[in-house]
Scaffold this motif. Structure first.
Motif, PDB file in Angstrom:
ATOM      1  N   SER A 444       0.896  -1.511  -0.468  1.00 30.09           N
ATOM      2  CA  SER A 444       0.059   0.201  -0.274  1.00 30.09           C
ATOM      3  C   SER A 444       1.094   1.276  -0.036  1.00 30.09           C
ATOM      4  O   SER A 444       1.638   1.110   1.238  1.00 30.09           O
ATOM      5  CB  SER A 444      -0.848  -0.090   1.202  1.00 30.09           C
ATOM      6  N   LYS A 448      -3.218   3.646   4.239  1.00 32.03           N
ATOM      7  CA  LYS A 448      -4.476   2.922   4.297  1.00 32.03           C
ATOM      8  C   LYS A 448      -3.618   1.148   4.223  1.00 32.03           C
ATOM      9  O   LYS A 448      -3.527   1.099   3.617  1.00 32.03           O
ATOM     10  CB  LYS A 448      -5.128   2.938   3.291  1.00 32.03           C
ATOM     11  N   LYS A 449      -3.892   0.794   4.759  1.00 36.33           N
ATOM     12  CA  LYS A 449      -3.063  -0.310   4.882  1.00 36.33           C
ATOM     13  C   LYS A 449      -4.246  -1.221   3.923  1.00 36.33           C
ATOM     14  O   LYS A 449      -5.159  -0.872   4.023  1.00 36.33           O
ATOM     15  CB  LYS A 449      -2.537  -1.392   6.714  1.00 36.33           C
ATOM     16  N   ARG A 451      -6.100  -5.041   3.990  1.00 36.04           N
ATOM     17  CA  ARG A 451      -6.811  -5.898   4.798  1.00 36.04           C
ATOM     18  C   ARG A 451      -7.666  -6.922   3.697  1.00 36.04           C
ATOM     19  O   ARG A 451      -7.444  -6.499   3.281  1.00 36.04           O
ATOM     20  CB  ARG A 451      -7.518  -4.954   5.813  1.00 36.04           C
ATOM     21  N   GLU A 476      -9.725  -6.716  10.529  1.00 35.53           N
ATOM     22  CA  GLU A 476      -8.353  -5.385  11.341  1.00 35.53           C
ATOM     23  C   GLU A 476      -6.981  -5.669  11.398  1.00 35.53           C
ATOM     24  O   GLU A 476      -5.943  -5.471  11.082  1.00 35.53           O
ATOM     25  CB  GLU A 476      -9.371  -4.544  12.280  1.00 35.53           C
ATOM     26  N   THR A 478      -5.368  -8.184   9.736  1.00 34.81           N
ATOM     27  CA  THR A 478      -4.893  -8.528   9.363  1.00 34.81           C
ATOM     28  C   THR A 478      -4.183  -6.962   8.491  1.00 34.81           C
ATOM     29  O   THR A 478      -3.612  -7.680   7.200  1.00 34.81           O
ATOM     30  CB  THR A 478      -5.493  -9.216   7.455  1.00 34.81           C
ATOM     31  N   ALA A 479      -4.385  -6.560   9.348  1.00 31.07           N
ATOM     32  CA  ALA A 479      -4.078  -5.615   8.408  1.00 31.07           C
ATOM     33  C   ALA A 479      -2.848  -5.335   8.235  1.00 31.07           C
ATOM     34  O   ALA A 479      -2.127  -5.331   9.384  1.00 31.07           O
ATOM     35  CB  ALA A 479      -4.077  -3.589   8.909  1.00 31.07           C
ATOM     36  N   SER A 480      -1.576  -4.466   7.182  1.00 29.76           N
ATOM     37  CA  SER A 480      -0.451  -4.080   7.093  1.00 29.76           C
ATOM     38  C   SER A 480      -0.455  -4.074   5.934  1.00 29.76           C
ATOM     39  O   SER A 480      -0.841  -4.178   5.427  1.00 29.76           O
ATOM     40  CB  SER A 480       0.420  -6.254   6.649  1.00 29.76           C
ATOM     41  N   GLU A 481       0.966  -2.986   5.640  1.00 30.45           N
ATOM     42  CA  GLU A 481       1.487  -2.546   4.694  1.00 30.45           C
ATOM     43  C   GLU A 481       1.895  -3.554   3.305  1.00 30.45           C
ATOM     44  O   GLU A 481       1.724  -3.149   2.325  1.00 30.45           O
ATOM     45  CB  GLU A 481       2.882  -2.154   5.316  1.00 30.45           C
TER      46      GLU A 481
END
Lengths: 745, 649
Positions: A444, A448-449, A451, A476, A478-481
């Motif tokens: 990303s 905003k990550k 997801r 949420e 699983t949010a990662s860059e």
């Protein structure tokens, strides 16, 4: 997306160019069978180009029979209807073959003439071979024999040198104005004579011949000569692709009538049948009336594997205009407020907006009709995105020679596994990289990550009526860059985001194209069809369709919801190295390592343009935003500019010292950016190049172009990276240039 | 022409073919060999030709073995294995036979598998963006300041490395500071990381030199704090070096004049810092470290300084570690310690002094444990009927701290504040037991049986212990400026130390490092949590801040007498002369802390009304602040944004 169904999705895919070799799978075989049939009967005829009709009929019958044998009755029907054949034309043998099944080949033999029977047997041989194993050598063998048999004519090997140097002497002695044109004959003649010597086992003579004359050839044929020089035995000729290319396609020369007469008279006077035969059989001389061309004119257009494009090849009408933008209510008011709040200069924006509006309302006369090919309907989210796009467009910086874009470089660090492909989303929010270790990684680019959507069980718990349901379905945790997509089993050579940012395509050495969901970050479909490495793939600007091209020399058009291709564009003589969609989605362009560029009509599957002039495999293509022009970059480090409507080259941009891997026009088309292996980004003045375009009738009619050597004037800037090859370029919606590459310590 | 061709292609001679055939047990005639050789050449060229397209499409300039193998695979030829190495293979000749061969050394698989040298190139693939050219002009910053792990060292880097190590390990303290500062912020030293890690692993060889050990630890800290470095697996090596300093009976500690205690404290602090800032990398190490600490603790043969290290190490790992390891071992350990402390013979004086050190460390650790535990238990007690006085205070606290900055408190917050009020001396009615289930009092009782009044003294700072006999008497009134009557205004003075403590340990209020799941009670959302946190920090505060104090003070005074260890925790330092109005600033501060930890609100906005905060803690601690981890979090956060892809626009 599933809404699109229609005329495209049927058996038109066997349309091929008359001169093609085809490649390694079933369908491609069909193509090759078509094309080689003139070759197979070459020994009897003189000039094959005039005797098309009856043979076409025969091959058509053969294809029909093949289809029927494989129980593709529906396809048979369609093809028959399209070819206008009566229903009974197939019946006698049809009954045989479809009934007997295995013994069908025999059934076919007695019905057709000798030609067709050999053709048929080849069909069966090659198809079964392909079914067993995609073994190229095995498939090609019958072909090679046919092709090579043309070389069996015996001449005194010692005389080859004499013939050749005789012709050379003659051409050197003709008037200057003809010399350049006639010199074109050298290279194909040289190659064919050499091959004849090799085929007839005159190894030493062949070597001597090569050594004596290879130095005379144009330097841009060096690569092919290198292949040729390693080939000294008849056995080697089997399975050699370059050779097959040379044999199966006629080398096209464009020569003025005067020069041609000169050559013809000379050869007839000298009774030089050897050379005359070669010219008759292996060369296609495109004769035009008028002034002979100059050396520079010829050099500009030559260099491809099979000579120049025939003039007729570029005569078809191309609807290069843009489709009308769907009318979307633009919430102008709050944007104005925003603008006022932010910058306090709302006045400046108004005129721009108006011009934009009027532009989208006017129908371009060169545009295809809106429904020429079925396009997916816009979803609400697409409309929102369009609005976003327009808003951004109002804030776009107008670029020009005095106002160059800023460049942001996205450097892939620690990419030891090898970065092979990069793509940005149109709104520049995501960046994806394809790697040689078979992975695809998505980052990303905004805060905003990334997801993932929640699992099915968790999704059941969600209140589906809530307004923010789209937000709620995201997990949420699983949010990662960045996310890594695993699935391919070979280096990922091509990568493309869908315009709506929900999907990602990747093409790989493993022969598949994969469609990934960017909601779940899983693979959705693996499209199999290319049985060889797939070098490139790209989504249509309208989504839904995508194009791919690979080592099998065929470009394929797919729709995301069909596991089989809708179209197969075959005609290139070597790998299709890069593929791009026209902005109006009605055309695709493919670049190949046969050093030609072809433009294909998506609707009919026909090749409508062939551009020659590059001296190396083409690795980058870009359409101008208005759809009128095309830029191409190749390993020779040159960028060529093409006028699609007239089918002409109109610019040559010299400056790069290594392969050009990326090309991109700015959003308004004023600047062309090129990124290369030589670690530089160069900016070119596209506006000036377009303005210089000569569109007088003469040039358009003859296709003779006068290229000015004005690269230095057009070059606006050279920007170095720190030992990072530039493999992707992207203009943001506000005309900021993004470049990407892997640091290469 | 002929030699041009020969230059162009590699030729395989017929002799080579014959040799190969012989090695396979086939005798070839000359003409056959010649034919074969020619064919081999051709096939080689063909394969090379087709392999080059894989190179081109991989957008490389260098043809790799992998490319060649792909070409072979696609032409249905078996691939060649064993040539994937990056390094060039040495091509050797044998004199006698005119033989050339590629040196192929045997590899000892066992050795390879058990090799301890850290593999190179473990850095993560990432994308980084920089503005290369603004408006097509000028180079803003050089692109590709690259944190690679396998970069070959340039001369500049090498020079840098030499200078830095020389400065850090050299004599000039000023130079050292500069070097450490640079090490902490330099973005281009990734390639040197392995070298620095190697230098640091040299702790084992300088265990006699406290100064050097100290410097190496500082180096660790700088590396850990450098936002540009991805430590990756090197973190293990760093942790093991730090652990060495914590646990080993260093040669330097033979001489009682050497203050190795400070070193151990510092190392423990560093350990905790690593766990807090690089929790993702070291999570696997947590249990391993716990085990090794436990092993040291349960080994009576080890010297007391090792035990001390184990205790401070556990303390650094959080109160959960203390609860899990130290507390169960305490009864067994106590006997030994008691024996040491009770021996008044002259010959034992030194050992006894060490014993007191250990005693002090354990005391600090268990106090923290008790308080964190109490806090945890108190959360569920929210809204209980007995929270009456607390709620009063809470309401008051809200009034005081509510200049529009925080949302109205929820019931939870009141309860939490209620606890805070309980922590005050002479706090009204509510006895401790009301707030806690059985285990905590039991724990307290057990600990009290060990520590007696000294535990009570420490704990008496909390309010709820009025009912305990222990807590009442032992207040060294000298240190406290507040008159007993001040209890009527409980909020003010009692919380001063809490605030300082907050500042000290803010990022680790949970009491244990990131690797542990946060206590469920803290999972509450909103301002309620922030307020709860404020109280939690207040409860944990005095203990950890006293650790702080003891460390700093001990570092200051070099060697301390054993007798001091009992009163290493005078509370006096914590109370500042302020009496009246600062109470408000404190409360606000407390709220800020809580909120900041959640990252919901910008810290600054709430920070404004409390300008007096920095003045509250004594200078010594104030200058210690950055070390302890307060900086750790923000720096890391900043680091994240710096690492990220976001356009710098």
């Amino acid at each position: 997306m599933a809404a699109v169904q229609g005329s495209l999705v049927e058996e038109k895919d066997i349309k091929t160019e008359p001169s093609n070799d085809g490649g390694g799978n079933n369908n491609a075989n069909d193509g090759r069978v078509l094309s080689t049939s003139p070759g197979s009967s070459a020994s009897s005829g003189s000039n094959k180009s005039t005797t098309g009709a009856p043979e076409d009929q025969q091959t058509l019958l053969a294809v029909l029979q093949f289809l029927r044998k494989n129980n593709l009755t529906e396809s048979v029907e369609i093809l028959r209807r399209e070819a206008g054949l009566p229903e009974d034309s197939l019946d006698p043998k049809g009954g045989d073959s479809s009934g007997a099944g295995s013994g069908s080949a025999a059934g076919g033999v007695d019905l057709e003439g000798v030609d067709a029977s050999s053709l048929l047997s080849r069909v069966t041989v090659s198809s079964s071979a392909a079914a067993q194993a995609p073994n190229k050598v095995a498939e090609d063998q019958p072909d090679v024999n046919v092709v090579l048999s043309a070389y069996s004519q015996q001449g005194d090997p010692a005389l080859y040198e004499v013939y050749y140097s005789g012709l050379k002497k003659f051409i050197e002695s003709v008037l200057d104005c003809h010399r350049a044109e006639l010199s074109q004959v050298f290279y194909p003649l040289f190659v064919h004579m050499y091959l004849e010597l090799v085929y007839n086992n005159h190894e030493n003579e062949a070597k001597a011949f090569f050594e004596k004359f290879s130095g005379d050839q144009e330097c841009y044929y060096e690569d092919d000569l290198r292949v040729l020089s390693s080939l000294t035995k008849k056995e080697h000729m089997r399975g050699n692709e370059t050779l097959l290319d040379f044999r199966t396609s006629k080398f096209v020369l464009r020569i003025s009538r005067d020069s041609y007469q000169l050559l013809k008279r000379h050869l007839q006077e000298r009774q030089n049948n050897q050379i005359w035969n070669i010219i008759q059989e292996h060369l296609y001389i495109d004769i035009f009336d008028g002034m002979p061309r100059s050396k520079s004119q010829i050099d500009a257009m030559s260099g491809s594997l099979a000579g120049e494009a025939k003039r007729e090849a570029n005569k078809a009408k191309v609807y290069y205009g843009l489709l009308k933008e769907p009318e979307i209510e633009l919430p102008l008011d709050d944007e104005d407020e925003e603008a006022e709040n932010e910058e306090g200069k709302p006045k400046k924006k108004k005129p721009k907006k108006d011009s934009m509006g009027s532009k989208s309302k006017k129908q371009d006369p060169n545009a295809p009709s809106q429904t020429r090919i079925p396009l997916p309907e816009l979803k609400d989210s697409d409309k929102l995105d369009k609005i976003m796009y327009m808003k951004e467009a109002t804030k776009r910086i107008r670029l020009g020679p005095d106002n160059l874009p800023s460049i942001c470089f996205y450097t892939f660090l620690n990419a030891y596994q090898g970065l092979t492909a990069v793509d940005f989303t149109d709104d520049s929010s995501l960046i994806a990289g394809g790697f040689a270790d078979s992975t695809v990684r998505v980052w990303s680019v905004t805060p905003k990550k990334l997801r993932r959507v929640k699992s099915a069980a968790d999704l059941n718990l969600i209140d589906k009526e809530s307004d923010d349901v789209l937000e709620r379905i995201m997990d949420e945790k699983t949010a990662s860059e960045s996310k890594i997509l695993y699935g391919h089993s070979g280096p990922v050579y091509g990568i493309s985001f869908s315009p709506d940012r929900n999907y990602l395509l990747s093409s790989s050495e493993d022969g598949t194209i994969r469609l990934w969901s960017l909601q779940t970050f899983t693979c959705l479909v693996g499209y199999k069809g290319h049985n060889y490495p797939v070098w490139d793939t790209q989504f249509s600007p309208h989504g839904y369709y995508f194009i791919s091209g690979g080592h099998d020399r065929v470009a394929r058009l797919w729709a995301t919801d069909h596991y089989q291709p809708l179209r197969m564009f075959s005609g290139h003589l070597a790998d299709v190295t890069c593929t791009r969609f026209h902005p109006n989605s009605n055309y695709v362009v493919t670049g190949s390592s046969d050093r030609t560029i072809r433009l294909w009509d998506v609707l009919s599957g026909n090749c409508v343009r062939i551009f020659t002039g590059h001296k190396g495999p083409i690795h980058a293509l870009a359409f101008s935003p208005n759809g009128k022009f095309l830029a191409s970059g190749a390993t020779d480090g040159r960028v060529l500019l093409w006028d699609i409507g007239h089918g002409l080259m109109f610019g040559e941009l010299k400056g790069h010292t290594d392969t050009i891997y990326s090309l991109r026009f700015s959003r308004d088309g004023e600047i062309l950016a090129s990124g290369s292996m030589d670690n530089t980004v160069r900016l070119w003045d596209a506006t000036k190049a377009f303005d210089d375009l000569e569109t007088d009738d003469f040039t358009a009619a003859t296709g003779h172009i006068h290229l000015q050597d004005n690269s230095q004037e057009l070059l606006l800037g050279t920007y170095m990276s720190k030992s990072t090859p530039v493999i992707h370029l992207h203009f943001t919606r506000r005309n900021l240039l993004l470049a990407a590459g892997a640091y290469n310590p | 022409m002929a030699d041009r061709e020969e230059r162009r292609f590699a030729e395989v001679s017929r002799d080579s073919v014959k040799l190969v055939a012989e090695s396979a047990g086939v005798e070839l005639a000359d003409d056959v060999a010649a034919l074969l050789a020619e064919d081999v050449c051709y096939r080689l060229r063909e394969a090379t030709q087709s392999s080059s397209q894989f190179m081109r499409h991989a957008k490389r300039r260098k043809l790799t073995v992998e490319d060649f193998n792909r070409a072979l695979r696609w032409s249905n030829v078996e691939t060649i294995c064993g040539y994937g190495a990056q390094d060039a293979l040495p091509f050797r000749s044998v004199k006698e036979g005119e033989l050339f061969f590629i040196e192929d050394r045997d590899i000892n698989l066992v050795e390879l598998a058990l090799a301890t040298n850290i593999p190179k190139g473990c850095a993560e693939t990432m994308v980084r963006v920089n503005v290369s050219y603004l408006d097509g002009k000028g180079n803003l910053e050089p692109q590709g300041t690259v944190p690679t792990a396998v970069q070959s060292l340039s001369d500049d880097l090498l020079k840098y490395y030499q200078q830095i190590t020389r400065a850090i390990l050299g004599e000039d303290p000023h130079l050292m500071k500069v070097a450490l500062l640079d090490l902490r912020s330099n973005s281009k030293i990734a390639a040197l990381l392995p070298y620095f890690v190697y230098v640091i692993s040299g702790v084992k060889s300088v265990s006699h030199d406290l100064e050097q050990l100290n410097r190496l630890l500082h180096m660790v800290k700088s590396l850990v704090q450098n936002p540009y470095l991805y430590l990756g697996s090197y973190v293990r090596s760093l942790v093991s070096s730090v652990m060495y300093c914590i646990l080993e009976p260093l040669a330097a500690s033979i001489n009682p004049l050497n203050d190795h205690w400070t070193l151990r404290d510092y190392a423990a602090l560093l350990l905790s810092h690593i766990f807090w800032t690089h929790g993702d990398l070291v999570s696997g190490l947590y249990h391993q470290i716990l085990l090794s600490l436990q092993k040291v603790l349960s080994d009576p043969v080890r010297p007391l300084c090792s035990h001390y290290g184990a205790v401070v190490g556990l303390h650094a790992l959080g109160w959960k570690a203390v609860e899990r390891v130290l507390f169960p071992h305490l009864p067994a350990y106590w006997a030994n310690l008691q024996a040491v402390l009770d021996d008044y013979s002259v010959s034992n004086a030194q050992v006894k002094a060490d014993g007191h050190k250990v005693y002090g460390a354990i005391l600090v650790a268990v106090e923290r444990l008790l308080k964190m535990k109490a806090l945890c238990l108190s959360q569920p007690a929210e809204g209980g009927p007995s929270s009456q006085p607390g709620s009063v205070v809470g309401a008051m606290g809200y009034r005081v701290s509510s200049p529009g900055l925080s949302p109205p408190p929820e019931p939870l917050s009141e309860a939490a504040l209620g606890i805070a009020s309980h922590l005050q001396a002479g706090g009204a009615g509510c006895p401790w037991e009301e707030w806690t289930p059985v285990p905590l009092p039991a724990m307290y009782c057990e600990l009290y049986s060990f520590f007696g009044d000294s535990l009570a003294v420490r704990f008496s700072t909390g309010p709820g212990f009025g009912s305990y006999p222990a807590c009442t008497p032992a207040q060294p009134g000298d240190a406290r400026k507040e008159p007993p009557g001040l209890t009527s205004n409980p909020d003010t003075t009692r919380k001063m130390p809490q605030l300082t403590a907050n500042l000290n340990i803010s990022p680790r209020q949970d009491g244990s490092p990131r690797t542990d799941p946060p206590p469920p009670s803290l999972a509450a959302t909103g301002s309620g949590r922030s307020l709860a946190r404020s109280s939690s920090s207040s409860s944990s505060s005095s203990s950890s801040s006293s650790v702080q104090r003891s460390r700093s003070s001990s570092s200051r005074s070099g060697q301390r007498s054993a007798g001091l260890s009992r009163d290493v925790f005078p509370k006096a330092r914590f109370t500042s002369p302020q009496t009246g109005p600062p109470a408000f600033s404190f409360l606000i501060g407390g709220r800020q802390m809580g909120r900041r930890c959640q990252g919901r609100r910008p810290f600054q906005t709430t920070f404004a009304p409390t300008p007096s905060i920095p003045t509250i803690p004594p200078r010594a601690y104030a200058h210690k602040l950055p070390v302890i981890g307060r900086v750790g979090k923000p720096v890391r956060r900043w680091a994240c944004s710096h690492y990220s892809l976001h356009l710098p626009l």
